[in-house]
Design a protein around this motif. Sequence first.
Motif, PDB file in Angstrom:
ATOM      1  N   LEU A  19      93.318  35.490  74.409  1.00  8.19           N
ATOM      2  CA  LEU A  19      92.582  36.189  73.364  1.00  8.19           C
ATOM      3  C   LEU A  19      93.201  37.555  73.145  1.00  8.19           C
ATOM      4  N   ASP A  21      94.228  40.114  69.463  1.00  7.82           N
ATOM      5  CA  ASP A  21      94.320  40.180  68.004  1.00  7.82           C
ATOM      6  C   ASP A  21      95.764  40.326  67.525  1.00  7.82           C
ATOM      7  N   ARG A  43      94.932  29.526  71.870  1.00  5.86           N
ATOM      8  CA  ARG A  43      95.194  30.877  71.391  1.00  5.86           C
ATOM      9  C   ARG A  43      94.119  31.289  70.391  1.00  5.86           C
ATOM     10  N   GLU A  44      93.571  32.464  70.595  1.00  2.98           N
ATOM     11  CA  GLU A  44      92.559  32.993  69.684  1.00  2.98           C
ATOM     12  C   GLU A  44      92.889  34.440  69.350  1.00  2.98           C
ATOM     13  N   THR A  45      92.723  34.794  68.079  1.00  8.11           N
ATOM     14  CA  THR A  45      92.889  36.184  67.651  1.00  8.11           C
ATOM     15  C   THR A  45      91.547  36.834  67.337  1.00  8.11           C
ATOM     16  N   ALA A  47      87.572  37.393  68.545  1.00  9.98           N
ATOM     17  CA  ALA A  47      86.656  37.300  69.684  1.00  9.98           C
ATOM     18  C   ALA A  47      85.480  36.384  69.382  1.00  9.98           C
ATOM     19  N   ALA A  50      86.600  32.881  69.644  1.00 15.22           N
ATOM     20  CA  ALA A  50      86.833  32.560  71.055  1.00 15.22           C
ATOM     21  C   ALA A  50      85.517  32.269  71.772  1.00 15.22           C
ATOM     22  N   CYS A  64      92.296  38.040  78.445  1.00 11.86           N
ATOM     23  CA  CYS A  64      91.616  38.759  77.379  1.00 11.86           C
ATOM     24  C   CYS A  64      92.105  40.193  77.234  1.00 11.86           C
TER      25      CYS A  64
END
Length: 149
Positions: A19, A21, A43-45, A47, A50, A64
Motif C-alpha cells: 500500500l 500512493d 498492489r493498492e494505491t 487506503a 486496501a 504500508c
Amino acid sequence: MSEMLNDTCSPRPLRVMLLDDDTFMLDVLHGMLDEIGTFEVLRETCARQALRALPVDTPDLLVCDLSLPEMDGIEFMQAAARSGFPGDVLLVSGLDKGVRYAAERLASAYGLRVLGSFAKPLSLDALRGVMEMLAATRPRRSACSGRAG
C-alpha cells in the motif's frame, strides 16, 4: 491416495499487499519481492480500497506507507485493526525515525503484529530479512486447502 494429494498440494506463496500512493514505489517494492522469492503480490494505491480488499484478499503481510493522501497510515492501521486484520504489518515511510517508531507503537497498541518500521527507500536486505523471518515463522495455507486428504 492421500499421499498423492499431499504430493501435489504445496503451501501457497506468502500473500503480500503493498500500500503506497506512489506507483513507482510499488514497482520498486514488487521488483524487490520478485528478487527475493515467489510471493502473491497485491498492489493498492488507495487506503480505502486496501481496507475493502483486506478481508477478501487476506494478505499474510501488509507493507504500508505512512503518508497516504486520503487517510494517513495511522488511520489506516486503526481501521485495519478494527476490521480484524490477522496478518503482519511492515511500515515504511520517508518520515523521520521518531514518527515511524510512534506509528509502530500505535499500530501494536491497536492489536496489529508489526514486524518493524523502515525508512524509504526500504533496502533489499531489510526486506529479505523480514520475508525470511515471516516465511520461517508463519504457517502457510495450502494451495489446495479444502481438498480431502
